[in-house]
Each structure stands twice: as C-alpha cells, then as structure tokens.
Design an enzyme around this catalytic site. Structure first.
Site, short mmCIF file in Angstrom:
data_model
loop_
_atom_site.label_atom_id
_atom_site.label_comp_id
_atom_site.label_asym_id
_atom_site.label_seq_id
_atom_site.Cartn_x
_atom_site.Cartn_y
_atom_site.Cartn_z
N TYR A 79 -16.21 32.97 -0.40
CA TYR A 79 -14.84 33.36 0.03
C TYR A 79 -14.75 34.64 0.97
CZ TYR A 79 -13.67 29.70 -3.32
OH TYR A 79 -13.65 28.76 -3.97
N SER A 123 -15.52 30.90 -7.15
CA SER A 123 -14.43 31.74 -7.22
C SER A 123 -14.58 32.70 -8.10
CB SER A 123 -13.08 30.72 -7.59
OG SER A 123 -13.39 30.06 -8.62
N LYS A 139 -24.55 25.47 -7.37
CA LYS A 139 -23.30 25.92 -7.65
C LYS A 139 -23.21 26.02 -9.31
CE LYS A 139 -18.40 24.67 -7.53
NZ LYS A 139 -17.65 23.68 -7.27
N CYS A 161 -10.13 15.79 -8.37
CA CYS A 161 -9.43 16.55 -9.42
C CYS A 161 -8.09 17.18 -8.88
CB CYS A 161 -10.39 17.61 -9.98
SG CYS A 161 -11.18 18.80 -8.99
N CYS A 181 -13.09 15.40 -3.55
CA CYS A 181 -13.17 15.22 -5.12
C CYS A 181 -11.71 14.64 -5.44
CB CYS A 181 -13.22 16.56 -5.74
SG CYS A 181 -13.61 16.47 -7.49
N LYS A 219 -24.37 21.18 -9.67
CA LYS A 219 -22.96 21.78 -9.97
C LYS A 219 -22.99 21.68 -11.33
CE LYS A 219 -18.27 21.26 -9.47
NZ LYS A 219 -17.23 20.81 -8.47
N CYS A 260 -12.16 14.76 -12.24
CA CYS A 260 -12.72 14.37 -10.92
C CYS A 260 -12.88 13.02 -10.82
CB CYS A 260 -13.94 15.54 -10.76
SG CYS A 260 -13.90 16.98 -10.76
N ARG A 268 -9.41 27.08 -9.85
CA ARG A 268 -8.60 25.81 -10.54
C ARG A 268 -7.15 26.39 -10.23
NH1 ARG A 268 -12.48 24.02 -15.55
NH2 ARG A 268 -14.25 23.35 -14.20
#
Ligand code: PBG
Length: 316
Positions: A306, A267, A241, A115, A113, A188, A123, A198
């Site tokens: 995660y 996240s 996502k 971003c 990506c 997404k 992005c 982020r």
C-alpha cells in the site's frame, strides 16, 4: 581480531556490500474503487490509501504515475451483492476507463475473487453443503474474461479454490487472451492481518471464517504445495501472503517451481506501521523501507504494498 564491523563503517562501504536493491518497477500499488461512492472515504490504518470513486481513481493514478508507480492492483467493490451470476458491469467500466485514459503507461492487474461480490462475503459460491466448486470456478473464469475483455493487463486470483488457475487460463486462452498473464495468490494463509482490507473492500465473511479454503498458518508443506499446484495449472508468477509471516516460504517455492515469487505486504502489516507512526513510535517511511528490504533479502521478486506510492520519495 576479526572485524565484521569494518565494512559497515561508512555509507559507501555499506552500499558497496549491499546484496539486494530496489527497482521501483517491482512494487505494485493496490487500490480500491467503490461503485456509487460520492466522496472518497478513509480506510482505517492504511496511510495514503482511501476508497475511491472512478473519477478520483483516475486522479489518483495520474498522481501515482508521476511518482513513478507503474504496477497497480485493482480491487473493484461493486455496489450490489449477489449469491451467484455476477454481472461485472462495474468492473468493466472501471477497467476500461482506466485503460482508455492511461493505456500502456501502466500495468493494471485485477484482483479476481468473489468475496466483495457475495452477500455472505465468502470467496466462493455456496450451496447447502458448503463450497459449490464447479460454479465457483466458472464464476471466477467469467470474471477473468470480463476483466481481460475490458483491458486488464493481468489477472490475479486471490480466492484459493483448487483449480481456479487452470479454469481461468483455459477461459482466457479460448477467447484470444492467451497473452494475458496470471499472477496467482498461490500461497495465501487464513490470516488475522486482512482486517483493514476487509473494511475497504466490504468483504468480511458474514459467518464462519476462511479456514476451509485459505492455508493453515502451521503448515509449511501445504503452503509449498499450493504454489506448486498453481504453477502446474499455468500461473505465470506466484505470491506469498501475508508477506512478513511467509518469509520462510519464498525460497522453497522458488526452488520448487522455478517461477518468480512476490510478497504481499497485506493491509494489517502495513497498518501496523501506520499506527505505530500515528503514535509517534516509528519513522513511517524508514520502517516501510526496512520491511521492503527484508522481503528482498528473503528472495521476493516483487512486492505488493500500500506504500508503493511513497517509493519515489524514499529515493527508490
Ligand atoms: C480477497 C482478498 C483479500 C486480500 C486480498 N484479496 C482478503 C481476504 O482474503 O480475506 C487481503 C489483502 C490485504 O489484507 O491487504 N480474497
């Protein structure tokens, strides 16, 4: 009396009837490697995850391999931001050091990506009118090639630009990387659940939001269409996502594409568990397991989480 409870009475009976199960090989562990970092930095909300330097990433991977993690998703965070013409030197360095050290003991997917690279945090490459699509697609394909040349085992585009899978695929094929798979972030959403990420990737948009390219949470047809588009462009595996807010889409996407579909426990979802646990309001590991079982029940083939590095401890 009809007794549905009878088969739930003991662990043996429950296990006999369990419809879904786990295989540790189907969990993918994300990690962040930050250019120029002197010391690891905590990431608010992401228990067990920190921003890593290259040296500490190598140590982390070594530990994770011992804990049975085999799939990793790398988020490189370069030190210098630009508008365009990204050089990928840092990513080349990270990927090649990891592969040199661990070889085929791991499968290294690399998030693709722009971003974390752009000054504005979007992005895409922008011009006066907005997204400069041809330049963006070219940059994404160049990133993918740089990653493959450095030894990445798989490319994972997360930008949501139309045409990116086709561009990446043809660039890889033209350069002898026809065997490198593309795991597309195919469905997404523009979501509020990416906050901790982020911060970790230093990739928040500096103005506006991502609604012009990521999906509108109200739309089911567009969500399926995006995955179908990626499949048609040559993606090898697909993904929804955020995971928990997209459970209803997994089966329709599988049926429409005949491809495997994974779920990304993003996240913000993971941080929800971490923060509940920090406040003594949930058993973190059991809560985590519960969410993973739900992804499986909904039809997810693999889970990006995660918490993959906790799987062994959880008996998976
Ligand atoms: C980059 C990217 C994002 C995530 C994965 N790749 C953030 C975004 O789209 O803003 C989010 C992952 C997470 O929240 O765990 N485009």
């Amino acid at each position: 009396m009809k007794r549905l409870m009878r088969m739930r009475a003991t662990q043996h009976l429950r296990d006999l009837c369990a419809e879904t199960g786990f295989n540790r090989a189907q969990l993918i562990q994300p990690f962040f490697v930050v250019e120029g970092l002197k010391e690891d930095e905590p990431i608010a909300g992401l228990r067990g995850n920190v921003r890593l330097s290259i040296a500490s990433a190598l140590r982390q991977i070594e530990n994770d391999l011992k804990d049975g993690v085999t799939h990793f998703l790398l988020f490189p965070v370069p030190g210098e931001k630009r508008e365009n013409n990204f050089d990928h030197q840092f990513e080349r360095d990270v990927i090649s050091q990891i592969k040199k050290r661990f070889g085929s003991n791991l499968c290294l997917w690399v998030d693709t990506c722009l971003c974390a690279y752009t000054t504005h945090g979007h992005c895409a490459v922008l011009d006066q009118k907005g997204i400069d699509l041809p330049t963006t697609l070219n940059e994404l394909a160049n990133s993918a090639l740089a990653f493959a040349e450095s030894g990445a085992d798989g490319i994972s585009p997360s930008d949501m630009m139309d045409g990116r899978v086709a561009h990446i695929r043809s660039k890889l094929d033209a350069n002898g990387f026809d065997i490198v798979p593309v795991m597309s972030y195919s469905t997404k959403f523009a979501s509020n659940f990416y906050g901790p990420f982020r911060n970790a990737a230093d990739s928040a948009p500096q103005f506006g939001d991502r609604k012009a390219y990521q999906l509108d949470v109200r739309n089911r047809s567009d969500a399926v269409a995006c995955s179908v588009r990626c499949a048609e462009e040559g993606a090898d595996v697909l993904m929804v996502k955020p995971g928990l807010t997209s459970l209803d889409l997994i089966m329709p996407i599988k049926e429409a594409t005949s491809l495997q579909v994974g779920a990304y426990q993003v996240s913000g979802e993971y941080a929800g568990l971490s923060l509940l646990a920090d406040n003594g309001l949930i058993d973190f590991e059991r809560g985590l397991m519960e969410t993973w079982h739900v992804f499986k029940r909904a039809g997810a083939q693999f889970i990006i989480t995660y918490g993959a590095r906790y799987a062994k401890k959880l008996g998976i």
